[in-house]
Write an enzyme that holds these catalytic residues in place. Structure first.
Site: not given
Length: 285
Positions: A230, A264
């Site tokens: 991210k 995840r």
């Protein structure tokens, strides 16, 4: 809001997909491997767009230790994603989903559209992963309840606001989603919460959500964290998505320490190794 999707007769049959209990009972978090069958996902868009590439990647994720495969056919990246129709999602999923399910690992379908999720569950997908936490499509909660499958409720916002208390915003969002779930008849033991790292958050808020993740324990539900590659990682150490493995692993170890039960990730092998070694060391303390 989207229109309500009719629920197929198959959805009312006996539940046969109790996938969460064995994964959540272990000493280390389960790992969900990301499989994007999209041309434009922020990290690996286009790499697994063809059915052959997607199936090969699914096999690799499983070999690397993935406990769940999360397949998505629409990029929901927080910056610059382009919405696609349900028909387009289905065109991307139909050539590959059955083959991925046949590999024997539980498959999660990453979609905010009940029409797409309904089709995927009828094919044998085991988990619904809704990046808008049952609040975008009016038919999603009833669909999940009828199929009696687990649902991942993710926090999201239309836009980031650096002035807000992000943990209060997450808690308020989850409370609203859980009310929707309860009205629809979704059993609480089939709900997983996801703080939505990177979604509707400035980088500092994503890090705050990780640092204060334990506060979500007040809901009494398992928590999933997806910090993989991210953008907030680049705010600490400038880097492109493919060069954020170290930051991803660091964030996921912090998440596990603060109570996350599912991680995840794109980089499954590295993530599994880190989580299992950390659990082994912790077990000797």
């Amino acid at each position: 809001m989207m229109v309500t999707t009719p629920i197929s007769s198959a959805a009312t049959g006996p539940a046969a997909r109790e996938v969460l209990p064995p994964l959540l009972s272990r000493l280390y978090p389960a790992v969900m491997g990301i499989l994007n069958v999209t041309p434009d996902s922020f990290s690996d868009g286009g790499q697994f767009f063809s059915p052959e590439q997607a199936l090969a990647q699914a096999r690799k994720l499983i070999a690397d230790g993935a406990d769940i495969i999360d397949i998505g056919a629409e990029s929901t990246r927080p910056y610059g994603s382009r919405p696609v129709s349900a028909d387009d999602e289905l065109k991307r999923l139909k050539p590959v989903l059955a083959d991925v399910i046949a590999l024997g690992v539980p498959v999660s379908v990453d979609s905010m559209k009940s029409e797409v999720v309904a089709w995927a569950l009828d094919q044998g997908a085991a988990i619904a992963n809704d990046v808008w936490g049952l609040q975008r499509d009016d038919g999603m909660a009833a669909l999940v309840a009828a199929h009696r499958v687990p649902v991942i409720i993710m926090h999201n916002r239309e836009r980031a606001d650096p002035a807000i208390d992000i943990m209060q915003d997450i808690a308020t969002f989850f409370s609203r989603s859980l009310e929707i779930a309860a009205r629809a008849g979704i059993a609480s033991d089939r709900i997983v919460l996801d703080p939505g790292i990177g979604f509707g958050k400035v980088p500092e808020q994503s890090m705050i959500a990780l640092a204060r993740l334990a506060e979500l324990g007040s809901f009494g539900l398992p928590v999933l964290v997806g910090a993989s590659r991210k953008r907030f990682i680049s705010s600490v150490v400038p880097s492109e998505p493919q060069n954020r493995i170290g930051g991803s692993v660091a964030a996921h170890l912090i998440a596990a320490q603060n109570g996350a039960r599912i991680i995840r990730a794109h980089d499954v092998s590295e993530t599994v190794q880190a989580l299992r070694v950390a659990a082994a060391i912790k077990g000797l303390q």
